[in-house]
Design an enzyme around this catalytic site. Structure first.
Site, PDB file in Angstrom:
ATOM      1  N   CYS A 282       0.842  -1.211   0.000  1.00 31.56           N
ATOM      2  CA  CYS A 282       0.000   0.000   0.000  1.00 31.56           C
ATOM      3  C   CYS A 282       0.865   1.244   0.000  1.00 31.56           C
ATOM      4  O   CYS A 282       0.379   2.331  -0.278  1.00 31.56           O
ATOM      5  CB  CYS A 282      -0.909   0.007   1.208  1.00 31.56           C
ATOM      6  SG  CYS A 282       0.009   0.203   2.729  1.00 31.56           S
ATOM      7  N   GLU A 383      -5.842   2.052  -8.568  1.00 32.83           N
ATOM      8  CA  GLU A 383      -4.758   1.295  -7.922  1.00 32.83           C
ATOM      9  C   GLU A 383      -4.547   0.004  -8.704  1.00 32.83           C
ATOM     10  O   GLU A 383      -5.483  -0.785  -8.854  1.00 32.83           O
ATOM     11  CB  GLU A 383      -5.133   0.982  -6.471  1.00 32.83           C
ATOM     12  CG  GLU A 383      -4.019   0.252  -5.727  1.00 32.83           C
ATOM     13  CD  GLU A 383      -4.394  -0.117  -4.293  1.00 32.83           C
ATOM     14  OE1 GLU A 383      -5.530  -0.583  -4.068  1.00 32.83           O
ATOM     15  OE2 GLU A 383      -3.539   0.042  -3.413  1.00 32.83           O
TER      16      GLU A 383
HETATM   17  P1  NAD Z   1      -9.274  -6.893   0.177  1.00 30.54           P
HETATM   18  O1  NAD Z   1     -10.041  -5.655   0.471  1.00 30.54           O
HETATM   19  O2  NAD Z   1      -9.682  -7.715  -0.981  1.00 30.54           O
HETATM   20  O3  NAD Z   1      -9.321  -7.889   1.447  1.00 30.54           O
HETATM   21  C1  NAD Z   1      -9.028  -7.435   2.747  1.00 30.54           C
HETATM   22  C2  NAD Z   1      -9.789  -8.304   3.747  1.00 30.54           C
HETATM   23  O4  NAD Z   1     -11.194  -8.135   3.539  1.00 30.54           O
HETATM   24  C3  NAD Z   1      -9.497  -9.799   3.605  1.00 30.54           C
HETATM   25  O5  NAD Z   1      -9.411 -10.367   4.892  1.00 30.54           O
HETATM   26  C4  NAD Z   1     -10.696 -10.318   2.823  1.00 30.54           C
HETATM   27  O6  NAD Z   1     -11.000 -11.653   3.131  1.00 30.54           O
HETATM   28  C5  NAD Z   1     -11.815  -9.394   3.251  1.00 30.54           C
HETATM   29  N1  NAD Z   1     -12.803  -9.174   2.187  1.00 30.54           N
HETATM   30  C6  NAD Z   1     -12.580  -9.156   0.848  1.00 30.54           C
HETATM   31  N2  NAD Z   1     -13.720  -8.915   0.183  1.00 30.54           N
HETATM   32  C7  NAD Z   1     -14.691  -8.759   1.106  1.00 30.54           C
HETATM   33  C8  NAD Z   1     -16.086  -8.459   1.038  1.00 30.54           C
HETATM   34  N3  NAD Z   1     -16.700  -8.287  -0.126  1.00 30.54           N
HETATM   35  N4  NAD Z   1     -16.778  -8.355   2.189  1.00 30.54           N
HETATM   36  C9  NAD Z   1     -16.165  -8.521   3.380  1.00 30.54           C
HETATM   37  N5  NAD Z   1     -14.836  -8.825   3.499  1.00 30.54           N
HETATM   38  C10 NAD Z   1     -14.109  -8.921   2.392  1.00 30.54           C
HETATM   39  O7  NAD Z   1      -7.741  -6.457   0.082  1.00 30.54           O
HETATM   40  P2  NAD Z   1      -6.497  -7.343  -0.378  1.00 30.54           P
HETATM   41  O8  NAD Z   1      -6.583  -7.582  -1.838  1.00 30.54           O
HETATM   42  O9  NAD Z   1      -6.331  -8.501   0.531  1.00 30.54           O
HETATM   43  O10 NAD Z   1      -5.296  -6.334  -0.055  1.00 30.54           O
HETATM   44  C11 NAD Z   1      -4.826  -5.370  -0.952  1.00 30.54           C
HETATM   45  C12 NAD Z   1      -5.418  -4.018  -0.651  1.00 30.54           C
HETATM   46  O11 NAD Z   1      -5.108  -3.613   0.677  1.00 30.54           O
HETATM   47  C13 NAD Z   1      -4.843  -2.926  -1.549  1.00 30.54           C
HETATM   48  O12 NAD Z   1      -5.879  -2.067  -1.937  1.00 30.54           O
HETATM   49  C14 NAD Z   1      -3.879  -2.198  -0.638  1.00 30.54           C
HETATM   50  O13 NAD Z   1      -3.617  -0.848  -0.976  1.00 30.54           O
HETATM   51  C15 NAD Z   1      -4.577  -2.294   0.676  1.00 30.54           C
HETATM   52  N6  NAD Z   1      -3.663  -2.119   1.796  1.00 30.54           N
HETATM   53  C16 NAD Z   1      -3.741  -0.957   2.491  1.00 30.54           C
HETATM   54  C17 NAD Z   1      -2.882  -0.735   3.538  1.00 30.54           C
HETATM   55  C18 NAD Z   1      -2.946   0.547   4.329  1.00 30.54           C
HETATM   56  O14 NAD Z   1      -2.399   0.576   5.403  1.00 30.54           O
HETATM   57  N7  NAD Z   1      -3.581   1.587   3.828  1.00 30.54           N
HETATM   58  C19 NAD Z   1      -1.933  -1.713   3.885  1.00 30.54           C
HETATM   59  C20 NAD Z   1      -1.901  -2.903   3.164  1.00 30.54           C
HETATM   60  C21 NAD Z   1      -2.782  -3.097   2.109  1.00 30.54           C
END
Ligand code: NAD
Length: 498
Positions: A282, A383
């Protein structure tokens, strides 16, 4: 035989019986290496009940004793550093040295959490009124749900649960289903460090598990890190169900390269920040803004470096960049490269054709470099979360700053320059949560706090640091007097301290 990854509830492994599982890949080979249980609503409730049962005893445990558990946990993480990093490389795909760096950044939060007695000290004022004293304390919020993304399977959980736990809360961690094993191992180590059963529980799963955590009245607070659409949903749903929520989300981090910048150093910084962890950070830099006449000189330095990028499985000691997390995600990133070409950006380095002998089914993509990207292109606005760096040319500092401030995301940004005025003006005026001056990935240390602005974060508090303490505690202020200080007779005016 593929391995099974089970939940961890009430201090022990808890095998799911929902009949639903997810595939955990080895991204370097493309093979399924494990099946992870997906929790049903009832199974999540079992974890919530375990956390609720452990709460009174843990909340009443003096902070100094909670801190002693953290000290032992810190030692255990150090002892198991290579093992934890190996799990990350195996399930996430990032190179082993980077995986160790991730564990180390998480360990720093555990080190900070060891200061629990000091961090939880309250305020006391003698004589706020005659013979009246007042003190403020911070008490646990209760049961905390921690929902984490795939890209930092150890560090992001470590941003959350050590802080929540030293504040006297109990936790249910719902890690990413794509790389769940590090969370289970950390929970086992915390028990070994002396945490009572039920203080940290791990449930795996998808939307069903998350929705139960968002709506069940037994959960008091939610910490989320992940993508913006999901984070926005988590924030809205959690708040609507009366919970305290922090949701840290997606990003499109810009790095300004000023005309006076040292182009060797700026291009080196862009290599690490753009392509490290295959751009799945991120805080990755995905946009380089070349200011004034910096563009040609920057591209001249960058192009050969991107071409020379050593892409290999994460356990290859020479690897600089590993595979992406899944085939779908790799294809999505590739699709963005196709789109950038259609939109008219110049694809200077095309990594789409990369094939690694012996790893043909791995989720690899070579480094991609675009020049002359325009702000109205989707590859600029969205992104991508992969090894794709966009160079935008900007006539001057004011225009470059307006690009940063006009973007919907506001996680991190950096400026590379030897000009103190430009650096100071950038840091003061950018609409961004974490800013680097000649530092490409300005991730704050554990004793500061981590958090973005705009659509990179929802809620008032950042992760860890003093923001972590504030998020995981409720403020209570007690005003007290004793019989000698008490006056006689009813007072009908609003209380005034005399
Ligand atoms: P994601 O949003 O797909 O998943 C994150 C979590 O949410 C997971 O545990 C997943 O199982 C759950 N999830 C996914 N879809 C869901 C839904 N529809 N309903 C409820 N829960 C759901 O994110 P990802 O692909 O695992 O991670 C990448 C993203 O995280 C990127 O956008 C990145 O920028 C962001 N990120 C942000 C930070 C920060 O500190 N700002 C840090 C790391 C990653």
């Amino acid at each position: 035989m593929v391995r099974s990854v089970h939940h961890f509830v009430d201090g022990k492994a808890f095998q799911g019986s929902s009949g639903r599982t997810g595939d955990v890949y080895n991204p370097a080979t493309g093979e399924v290496q494990a099946k992870v249980d997906f929790a049903s609503t009832d199974e999540v409730r079992t974890a919530i009940h375990a956390a609720q049962a452990a709460l009174p005893g843990w909340a009443a445990t003096p902070p100094v004793q909670r801190a002693r558990v953290m000290f032992r946990f810190k030692e255990l993480i150090e002892t198991h550093m290579d093992e934890l990093a190996g799990i990350l490389t195996s399930e996430h795909g990032k190179v082993f040295s980077d995986a160790k760096g991730e564990v180390l950044r998480g360990l720093e939060v555990v080190e900070f959490a060891c200061g629990a007695p000091h961090l939880l000290k309250g305020d006391f004022t003698e004589n706020v009124g005659r013979a009246i004293d007042s003190f403020s304390t911070r008490q646990p919020v209760g049961v905390v749900a921690a929902i984490t993304p795939f890209n930092f399977p150890a560090m992001v959980p470590l941003w959350m649960f050590p802080m929540a736990i030293i504040c006297g809360n109990t936790v249910i961690l719902k890690p990413s289903e794509k790389d769940p094993s590090a969370s289970v191992r950390l929970a086992e180590l915390l028990i070994e460090a002396g945490a009572p059963a039920g203080v940290l529980n791990v449930v795996h799963g998808d939307k069903e598990a998350v929705d139960t955590l968002l709506t069940d009245p037994g959960v008091n607070a939610i910490s989320f890190v992940g993508s913006t659409p999901v984070g926005e949903y988590i924030y809205a749903t959690g708040c609507a169900n009366g919970k305290r929520v922090q949701a840290l989300c997606g990003a499109k981090n810009h790095m300004l390269v000023m005309p006076d910048a040292d182009m060797d150093k700026a291009s080196d910084a862009l290599m690490g920040a753009g392509y490290g962890a295959a751009g799945e950070r991120c805080m990755a830099v995905s946009v380089a803004v070349a200011v004034g006449d910096a563009g040609d000189r920057l591209i001249e330095k960058l192009e050969p470096k991107v071409r020379a990028l050593k892409v290999a499985p994460g356990n290859d000691p020479d690897a600089e960049m590993g595979p992406l997390i899944t085939r779908e995600h790799r294809d999505k990133v590739k699709g963005y490269v196709d789109l950038g070409v259609e939109e008219g950006a110049d694809l200077v380095v095309d990594g789409r054709g990369l094939r690694l002998q012996g790893y043909e089914d791995g989720f690899f993509l070579g480094g991609c470099l675009f020049d002359n990207v325009q702000p109205d292109m989707r590859i600029y606005k969205e992104e991508i979360f992969g090894p794709v760096l966009s160079v935008v040319r900007s006539p001057d500092f004011g225009h470059a700053l307006s690009l940063v401030n006009g973007h919907e995301y506001g996680n991190g940004a950096a400026i590379f320059t030897g000009d103190g005025d430009a650096a100071r003006s950038f840091a003061a005026n950018c609409n961004i949560g974490m800013v680097g001056v000649n530092v490409p990935i300005p991730v704050p240390m554990a004793f500061h706090s981590f958090g973005g602005w705009k659509r990179s974060a929802f809620g008032d508090h950042g992760m860890y640091g003093m923001d972590g303490i504030r998020f995981y505690t409720k403020l209570k202020t007690v005003t007290s007097r004793w019989p000698t200080g008490m006056t006689s007779g009813a007072e009908f005016t609003f209380p005034i301290m005399r």
